[in-house]
Design an enzyme around this catalytic site. Structure first.
Site, PDB file in Angstrom:
ATOM      1  N   GLY A   1      -2.400 -19.913 -20.191  1.00 57.76           N
ATOM      2  CA  GLY A   1      -3.530 -20.711 -20.631  1.00 57.76           C
ATOM      3  C   GLY A   1      -3.176 -22.181 -20.557  1.00 57.76           C
ATOM      4  N   CYS A   2      -3.712 -22.957 -21.459  1.00 57.63           N
ATOM      5  CA  CYS A   2      -3.480 -24.394 -21.482  1.00 57.63           C
ATOM      6  C   CYS A   2      -1.993 -24.693 -21.634  1.00 57.63           C
ATOM      7  CB  CYS A   2      -4.253 -25.000 -22.653  1.00 57.63           C
ATOM      8  SG  CYS A   2      -3.866 -26.721 -22.969  1.00 57.63           S
ATOM      9  N   PHE A   3      -1.457 -25.531 -20.757  1.00 55.08           N
ATOM     10  CA  PHE A   3      -0.026 -25.807 -20.847  1.00 55.08           C
ATOM     11  C   PHE A   3       0.353 -26.597 -22.086  1.00 55.08           C
ATOM     12  CE2 PHE A   3      -0.718 -28.881 -16.993  1.00 55.08           C
ATOM     13  CZ  PHE A   3      -1.407 -29.804 -17.754  1.00 55.08           C
TER      14      PHE A   3
END
Length: 182
Positions: free
Chosen positions: A13-15
């Site tokens: 997902g979002c880093f």
């Protein structure tokens, strides 16, 4: 940074979320946010966000295997994102938010595949795991403002509403693996 470090590459997902979790682990020396798994060279964030480059937001984790091993990293990876949702994590939707493990050698490949098999066999998740296990090719560092994002921007709404609950759960579940200074 030490010369004898191992590298793991995960997309969950979002880093910003993934980086925040892994940088707090004892034995992790460095975490870099970036892009991998796509088909253009040196992508920029604005391009990756379109989903047309094929890249995933990912992190490279540089770790000391004498303090934390790859299987522990896998355990934390699967515990801190939803590996059952295809191309999404919560409200972050698109192929750039997929769940994927980019293995660097046969040991990592075998460990990742075995761990996924274990999770499926034990029915740890109520839905099937969609996490891909893929050979690592190339990693492009994200722009500087994405590095160490949470620590520098923790008052922003995304950090407050998305990362903070994830971080709280992580700290509770893995308190015995946390660095002392964070």
């Amino acid at each position: 940074m030490k010369d004898n470090l191992q590298i793991a590459t995960f997309a969950g997902g979002c880093f910003w979320c993934t980086e925040t979790v892994f940088m707090r682990l004892e034995g992790v020396e460095k975490v870099i946010s970036g892009y991998t798994g796509g088909h253009i060279k040196n992508p920029a964030y604005r391009e990756v966000c379109t989903g047309r480059t094929g890249h995933a937001e990912a992190v490279q984790i540089f770790y000391d295997e004498s303090k934390i091993d790859y299987k522990e990293l896998l355990e934390i990876f699967f515990a801190t994102h939803d590996p059952t949702t295809l191309n999404r994590q919560g409200n972050d939707i698109g192929t750039q938010y997929r769940s994927e493990i980019f293995y660097h050698d046969d040991m990592q490949k075998d460990s990742a595949l075995s761990f996924v098999e274990f999770l499926e066999r034990e029915q740890i998740f109520s839905n099937p795991i969609v996490t891909k296990v893929t050979p690592f090719d190339v990693f492009y560092n994200a722009e500087d403002y994405h590095q160490n994002y949470y620590n520098q921007n923790n008052e922003q709404s995304y950090c407050q509403f998305v990362i903070n609950p994830k971080l709280k759960k992580f700290k509770t579940t893995f308190s015995n693996k946390l660095k002392n200074e964070l």
